[in-house]
Write a protein that holds these residues in place. Structure first.
Motif, PDB file in Angstrom:
ATOM      1  N   UNK A   1      15.909  54.507   1.793  1.00 21.12           N
ATOM      2  CA  UNK A   1      14.759  53.825   1.211  1.00 21.12           C
ATOM      3  C   UNK A   1      13.503  54.302   1.925  1.00 21.12           C
ATOM      4  N   UNK A   2      12.557  54.843   1.184  1.00 23.65           N
ATOM      5  CA  UNK A   2      11.293  55.311   1.754  1.00 23.65           C
ATOM      6  C   UNK A   2      10.172  54.755   0.893  1.00 23.65           C
ATOM      7  N   UNK A   3       9.268  54.016   1.533  1.00 25.28           N
ATOM      8  CA  UNK A   3       8.106  53.519   0.804  1.00 25.28           C
ATOM      9  C   UNK A   3       6.836  54.112   1.413  1.00 25.28           C
ATOM     10  N   UNK A   4       5.688  53.730   0.881  1.00 25.23           N
ATOM     11  CA  UNK A   4       4.419  54.298   1.346  1.00 25.23           C
ATOM     12  C   UNK A   4       4.153  53.989   2.816  1.00 25.23           C
ATOM     13  N   UNK A   5       4.542  52.797   3.281  1.00 18.23           N
ATOM     14  CA  UNK A   5       4.324  52.445   4.685  1.00 18.23           C
ATOM     15  C   UNK A   5       5.104  53.380   5.608  1.00 18.23           C
ATOM     16  N   UNK A   6       6.346  53.660   5.253  1.00 19.59           N
ATOM     17  CA  UNK A   6       7.167  54.565   6.067  1.00 19.59           C
ATOM     18  C   UNK A   6       6.553  55.962   6.081  1.00 19.59           C
ATOM     19  N   UNK A   7       6.138  56.439   4.923  1.00 17.36           N
ATOM     20  CA  UNK A   7       5.517  57.767   4.846  1.00 17.36           C
ATOM     21  C   UNK A   7       4.250  57.806   5.697  1.00 17.36           C
ATOM     22  N   UNK A   8       3.441  56.757   5.631  1.00 15.38           N
ATOM     23  CA  UNK A   8       2.209  56.707   6.427  1.00 15.38           C
ATOM     24  C   UNK A   8       2.498  56.706   7.921  1.00 15.38           C
ATOM     25  N   UNK A   9       3.507  55.931   8.342  1.00 20.39           N
ATOM     26  CA  UNK A   9       3.825  55.859   9.775  1.00 20.39           C
ATOM     27  C   UNK A   9       4.387  57.178  10.289  1.00 20.39           C
ATOM     28  N   UNK A  10       5.213  57.851   9.485  1.00 20.90           N
ATOM     29  CA  UNK A  10       5.720  59.172   9.880  1.00 20.90           C
ATOM     30  C   UNK A  10       4.554  60.149   9.988  1.00 20.90           C
ATOM     31  N   UNK A  11       3.633  60.080   9.036  1.00 21.28           N
ATOM     32  CA  UNK A  11       2.447  60.933   9.092  1.00 21.28           C
ATOM     33  C   UNK A  11       1.631  60.683  10.347  1.00 21.28           C
ATOM     34  N   UNK A  12       1.487  59.408  10.740  1.00 23.38           N
ATOM     35  CA  UNK A  12       0.752  59.076  11.971  1.00 23.38           C
ATOM     36  C   UNK A  12       1.405  59.715  13.194  1.00 23.38           C
ATOM     37  N   UNK A  13       2.734  59.656  13.254  1.00 27.13           N
ATOM     38  CA  UNK A  13       3.463  60.248  14.389  1.00 27.13           C
ATOM     39  C   UNK A  13       3.230  61.754  14.422  1.00 27.13           C
ATOM     40  N   UNK A  14       3.376  62.400  13.279  1.00 31.11           N
ATOM     41  CA  UNK A  14       3.206  63.859  13.234  1.00 31.11           C
ATOM     42  C   UNK A  14       1.779  64.265  13.562  1.00 31.11           C
TER      43      UNK A  14
ATOM     44  N   UNK B   1       2.825  63.668  19.255  1.00 32.57           N
ATOM     45  CA  UNK B   1       3.666  63.191  20.365  1.00 32.57           C
ATOM     46  C   UNK B   1       4.887  62.527  19.784  1.00 32.57           C
ATOM     47  N   UNK B   2       5.719  63.293  19.103  1.00 34.43           N
ATOM     48  CA  UNK B   2       6.913  62.720  18.497  1.00 34.43           C
ATOM     49  C   UNK B   2       8.067  62.636  19.488  1.00 34.43           C
ATOM     50  N   UNK B   3       7.895  63.198  20.674  1.00 34.53           N
ATOM     51  CA  UNK B   3       8.873  63.044  21.750  1.00 34.53           C
ATOM     52  C   UNK B   3       8.208  62.215  22.841  1.00 34.53           C
ATOM     53  N   UNK B   4       8.777  61.073  23.138  1.00 37.17           N
ATOM     54  CA  UNK B   4       8.263  60.139  24.157  1.00 37.17           C
ATOM     55  C   UNK B   4       6.818  59.733  23.894  1.00 37.17           C
ATOM     56  N   UNK B   5       6.475  59.551  22.640  1.00 35.09           N
ATOM     57  CA  UNK B   5       5.156  59.045  22.286  1.00 35.09           C
ATOM     58  C   UNK B   5       5.134  57.529  22.264  1.00 35.09           C
ATOM     59  N   UNK B   6       4.018  56.953  21.865  1.00 37.71           N
ATOM     60  CA  UNK B   6       3.906  55.488  21.866  1.00 37.71           C
ATOM     61  C   UNK B   6       4.880  54.800  20.905  1.00 37.71           C
ATOM     62  N   UNK B   7       5.233  55.454  19.818  1.00 39.69           N
ATOM     63  CA  UNK B   7       6.198  54.857  18.896  1.00 39.69           C
ATOM     64  C   UNK B   7       7.578  54.776  19.524  1.00 39.69           C
ATOM     65  N   UNK B   8       7.962  55.801  20.267  1.00 37.06           N
ATOM     66  CA  UNK B   8       9.247  55.785  20.965  1.00 37.06           C
ATOM     67  C   UNK B   8       9.259  54.691  22.020  1.00 37.06           C
ATOM     68  N   UNK B   9       8.177  54.588  22.773  1.00 36.00           N
ATOM     69  CA  UNK B   9       8.082  53.541  23.794  1.00 36.00           C
ATOM     70  C   UNK B   9       8.213  52.156  23.166  1.00 36.00           C
ATOM     71  N   UNK B  10       7.525  51.934  22.046  1.00 34.37           N
ATOM     72  CA  UNK B  10       7.582  50.635  21.371  1.00 34.37           C
ATOM     73  C   UNK B  10       8.996  50.348  20.864  1.00 34.37           C
ATOM     74  N   UNK B  11       9.658  51.373  20.311  1.00 40.55           N
ATOM     75  CA  UNK B  11      11.038  51.186  19.847  1.00 40.55           C
ATOM     76  C   UNK B  11      11.952  50.816  21.009  1.00 40.55           C
ATOM     77  N   UNK B  12      11.857  51.549  22.121  1.00 38.69           N
ATOM     78  CA  UNK B  12      12.725  51.275  23.270  1.00 38.69           C
ATOM     79  C   UNK B  12      12.514  49.865  23.796  1.00 38.69           C
ATOM     80  N   UNK B  13      11.254  49.424  23.873  1.00 38.29           N
ATOM     81  CA  UNK B  13      10.967  48.071  24.355  1.00 38.29           C
ATOM     82  C   UNK B  13      11.529  47.016  23.403  1.00 38.29           C
TER      83      UNK B  13
END
Length: 69
Positions: A11-24, A28-40
Motif C-alpha cells: 500500500x503506497x499513498x501520497x503521504x508515503x511517497x512524500x516522506x520517501x521523497x523527503x528522505x532522498x 541521509x538515508x543511512x542513520x538519518x533523522x528518520x532512522x533515529x526516530x524509528x529506532x526510538x
C-alpha cells in the motif's frame, strides 16, 4: 485458468511517497533523522532502552546471535 497469487500487497499513498521523497532529498538515508526516530519509537514499543535498525533479516539475525554470545 486460475488467478495468480500476488507476491505482496503493498500500500503506497501520497503521504508515503512524500516522506520517501523527503528522505532522498535530505541525502541521509543511512542513520538519518528518520532512522533515529524509528529506532526510538521501536525501542519504546518494545519496552527497551535501545533498538538498532538494520538493512536485512540476515543482519538482524547476525546482531541477535552476537548479542547473546
Amino acid at each position: 485458468m486460475s488467478e495468480p497469487v500476488p507476491f505482496t500487497d503493498v500500500y503506497v499513498d501520497d503521504e508515503i511517497v512524500d516522506r520517501v521523497g523527503d528522505v532522498l532529498e535530505g541525502k541521509r538515508w543511512v542513520k538519518g533523522p528518520e532512522t533515529d526516530a524509528f529506532e526510538e519509537a521501536f525501542a519504546a514499543a518494545c519496552g527497551v532502552d535501545h533498538a538498532v535498525g538494520v538493512n536485512s533479516g540476515t543482519a538482524a539475525l547476525l546482531l541477535a546471535t552476537k548479542a547473546v554470545g
